[in-house]
Design a protein around this motif. Structure first.
Motif, short mmCIF file in Angstrom:
data_model
loop_
_atom_site.label_atom_id
_atom_site.label_comp_id
_atom_site.label_asym_id
_atom_site.label_seq_id
_atom_site.Cartn_x
_atom_site.Cartn_y
_atom_site.Cartn_z
N GLU A 154 0.83 -1.21 0.00
CA GLU A 154 0.00 0.00 0.00
C GLU A 154 0.86 1.26 0.00
O GLU A 154 0.59 2.23 -0.73
CB GLU A 154 -0.91 -0.01 1.23
N ILE A 155 1.92 1.24 0.82
CA ILE A 155 2.83 2.40 0.88
C ILE A 155 3.52 2.59 -0.47
O ILE A 155 3.67 3.73 -0.95
CB ILE A 155 3.88 2.20 2.00
N MET A 156 3.93 1.50 -1.10
CA MET A 156 4.58 1.59 -2.42
C MET A 156 3.65 2.23 -3.44
O MET A 156 4.05 3.12 -4.21
CB MET A 156 5.00 0.20 -2.88
N ALA A 157 2.39 1.77 -3.48
CA ALA A 157 1.44 2.30 -4.45
C ALA A 157 1.13 3.77 -4.20
O ALA A 157 1.12 4.59 -5.14
CB ALA A 157 0.16 1.47 -4.41
N ARG A 158 0.90 4.14 -2.96
CA ARG A 158 0.60 5.54 -2.64
C ARG A 158 1.80 6.43 -2.93
O ARG A 158 1.65 7.57 -3.39
CB ARG A 158 0.18 5.67 -1.18
N ARG A 166 1.41 9.24 -14.47
CA ARG A 166 1.32 8.31 -15.61
C ARG A 166 1.01 6.92 -15.08
O ARG A 166 1.40 6.56 -13.97
CB ARG A 166 2.62 8.35 -16.40
N SER A 167 0.34 6.13 -15.87
CA SER A 167 -0.39 4.99 -15.30
C SER A 167 0.23 3.61 -15.48
O SER A 167 -0.13 2.68 -14.76
CB SER A 167 -1.80 4.96 -15.90
N ASN A 168 1.16 3.42 -16.42
CA ASN A 168 1.65 2.07 -16.72
C ASN A 168 2.84 1.71 -15.83
O ASN A 168 3.97 2.13 -16.08
CB ASN A 168 2.04 1.99 -18.20
N TRP A 169 2.58 0.92 -14.80
CA TRP A 169 3.62 0.55 -13.85
C TRP A 169 4.08 -0.89 -14.10
O TRP A 169 3.29 -1.76 -14.48
CB TRP A 169 3.10 0.63 -12.41
N TYR A 170 5.38 -1.11 -13.84
CA TYR A 170 5.92 -2.48 -13.87
C TYR A 170 6.28 -2.89 -12.44
O TYR A 170 6.66 -2.04 -11.62
CB TYR A 170 7.17 -2.56 -14.74
N CYS A 171 6.18 -4.18 -12.18
CA CYS A 171 6.64 -4.74 -10.90
C CYS A 171 7.73 -5.76 -11.17
O CYS A 171 7.51 -6.74 -11.89
CB CYS A 171 5.49 -5.41 -10.15
N VAL A 191 -4.85 -0.33 -3.52
CA VAL A 191 -4.74 1.13 -3.68
C VAL A 191 -5.12 1.57 -5.09
O VAL A 191 -5.82 2.58 -5.27
CB VAL A 191 -3.31 1.61 -3.33
N ILE A 192 -4.68 0.85 -6.11
CA ILE A 192 -4.91 1.31 -7.50
C ILE A 192 -6.20 0.76 -8.09
O ILE A 192 -6.55 1.10 -9.23
CB ILE A 192 -3.71 0.94 -8.41
N HIS A 193 -6.92 -0.06 -7.32
CA HIS A 193 -8.21 -0.58 -7.80
C HIS A 193 -9.16 0.58 -8.11
O HIS A 193 -9.27 1.53 -7.34
CB HIS A 193 -8.82 -1.48 -6.72
N ASN A 194 -9.79 0.50 -9.26
CA ASN A 194 -10.73 1.54 -9.72
C ASN A 194 -10.07 2.89 -9.95
O ASN A 194 -10.68 3.95 -9.77
CB ASN A 194 -11.89 1.71 -8.72
N THR A 195 -8.78 2.87 -10.32
CA THR A 195 -8.09 4.09 -10.72
C THR A 195 -7.57 3.89 -12.15
O THR A 195 -7.75 2.83 -12.75
CB THR A 195 -6.89 4.40 -9.80
N ASP A 196 -6.90 4.91 -12.67
CA ASP A 196 -6.32 4.79 -14.02
C ASP A 196 -4.97 4.08 -14.00
O ASP A 196 -4.41 3.77 -15.06
CB ASP A 196 -6.14 6.18 -14.63
N TYR A 197 -4.43 3.84 -12.80
CA TYR A 197 -3.14 3.15 -12.70
C TYR A 197 -3.33 1.65 -12.87
O TYR A 197 -4.32 1.07 -12.40
CB TYR A 197 -2.50 3.44 -11.33
N TYR A 198 -2.34 1.02 -13.52
CA TYR A 198 -2.43 -0.43 -13.71
C TYR A 198 -1.02 -1.03 -13.77
O TYR A 198 -0.03 -0.31 -14.00
CB TYR A 198 -3.21 -0.77 -14.98
N ILE A 199 -0.94 -2.33 -13.53
CA ILE A 199 0.34 -3.04 -13.60
C ILE A 199 0.46 -3.67 -14.99
O ILE A 199 -0.23 -4.63 -15.32
CB ILE A 199 0.43 -4.13 -12.50
N GLY A 200 1.35 -3.10 -15.78
CA GLY A 200 1.50 -3.56 -17.16
C GLY A 200 2.39 -4.77 -17.32
O GLY A 200 2.33 -5.47 -18.35
N HIS A 201 3.23 -5.06 -16.31
CA HIS A 201 4.16 -6.19 -16.43
C HIS A 201 4.62 -6.60 -15.04
O HIS A 201 4.91 -5.74 -14.20
CB HIS A 201 5.37 -5.79 -17.29
N ILE A 202 4.65 -7.91 -14.78
CA ILE A 202 5.17 -8.43 -13.51
C ILE A 202 6.25 -9.45 -13.81
O ILE A 202 6.06 -10.36 -14.63
CB ILE A 202 4.06 -9.10 -12.67
#
Length: 352
Positions: A154-158, A166-171, A191-202
């Motif tokens: 949660e701390i990482m996402a916030r 910008r919304s395309n995050w990698y993990c 944290v990013i549920h129902n936001t424009d942020y998303y995880i594009g690659h893990i």
């Protein structure tokens, strides 16, 4: 002549009986011997077995040093077994600790669910087991002591939301078999549920092999797959990712975070190479775990020392759990949280 001999005989007889009486008078002192043996028996030092997956990670070396110092301060020995990132070896080493008749075992597992049979053998010997930092799943453990990994996520996402719109995050995470990675991802998604942020690659770094994290980041960059932000499994992975970015382009800046507040990460934050880290109170975690391990080693019941604890389902049962709180650390609060607490010195952080 006969009278003289008779007189001498009487004198010798009196002397003999006097010695015999003195000997009998001292005999009761021998009753003290069993009491001395019993006292020595009571004072025998208890022993903790600490099974750790690897000492190749800076963080685990620090945890172990703190743990051992605290246990010894409390008068208990520690036998350490380092599995060298090998699951079979860690199971063999746990069997060794059983054979050594340790009083309690602290397990930092390589794989979350790789110890079911071995831990059953341990429990058959009535040896308590504490799962340290990582949850041991599908096995009979007595206590789980950790830092809240879901809150780390949660701390990482916030923190990343503060760093970029910008919304395309990698993990780029640690080993998939480390259950903490699941908890971190749960925290991120919450944290990013129902936001424009998303995880594009893990990407999961097998065996926490940092070279693999470096190679994966370089591969992505060469394929022109450049994310808006990168969340890393820990600070050592973040450092590997930063190294790959520097090789690819000195001018490319991507917000990056990790966890553990390693010294290299703190330096990278000051040098603006890493955006932030998540500090985990490792010293407190190791000391508390040592204290609970000592209490169990000395015969206190699990139910007594875990009264009022929350629980977590591990696939075998509801396990008492004690979680410590992580903290967000960036360049603005690094002095207060890292330096003032004594976690690292100012000279180390500022590389002077």
């Amino acid at each position: 002549m006969k009278k003289r001999l008779l007189k001498n005989y009487r004198i010798l007889s009196i002397a003999f009986f006097t010695l015999l009486l003195n000997s009998c008078a001292k005999a009761p002192q021998s009753k003290n011997k069993p009491q001395i043996e019993k006292k020595n028996e009571i004072s025998v030092t208890k022993t903790i077995g600490f099974s750790i997956d690897t000492l190749a990670i800076e963080r685990w070396q620090r945890d172990l040093d703190v743990f051992m110092n605290k246990a010894r301060e409390l008068g208990v020995n520690v036998i350490v077994q380092n599995a060298g990132n090998n699951l079979e070896e860690q199971n063999r080493q746990l069997q060794y600790l059983i054979d050594r008749n340790v009083d309690v075992i602290v397990l930092l597992p390589l794989k979350d669910d790789g110890f079911t049979e071995t831990l059953q053998k341990i429990k058959n010997k009535n040896i308590p087991v504490i799962s340290y930092d990582r949850l041991t799943r599908n096995a009979d453990i007595d206590l789980y002591i950790t830092i809240d990994s879901q809150k780390v996520g949660e701390i990482m996402a916030r923190g990343m939301i503060k760093e970029t719109h910008r919304s395309n995050w990698y993990c780029i995470l640690g080993a998939k078999e480390d259950y903490n990675m699941n908890l971190i991802m749960n925290g991120i998604y919450s944290v990013i549920h129902n936001t424009d942020y998303y995880i594009g690659h893990i990407f999961y770094t097998s065996g926490w092999n940092y070279d693999l994290a470096y190679e994966e980041m370089l591969r992505l960059l060469k394929n022109n797959s450049i994310p808006d932000a990168i969340i890393c499994g820990n600070d050592a992975i973040a450092d590997s990712v930063i190294s790959a970015i520097n090789v690819y382009s000195q001018d490319l800046h991507i917000p990056i975070c990790g966890q553990d507040a390693d010294i290299a990460a703190c330096q990278n934050i000051i040098q603006k190479k890493q955006s932030f880290t998540v500090y985990k109170p490792i010293t407190k975690l190791a000391e508390i775990t040592a204290e609970y391990a000592v209490r169990l080693a000395k015969g206190e019941a699990v139910s007594e020392i875990t009264s009022g604890f929350n629980t977590m389902e591990n696939g075998n049962k509801e396990v008492p759990v004690l979680m410590l709180e992580p903290e967000y650390v960036n360049a603005d609060n690094i002095d207060k949280i890292i330096i003032d607490s004594g976690f690292h010195t100012k000279a180390e952080v500022y590389n002077k």
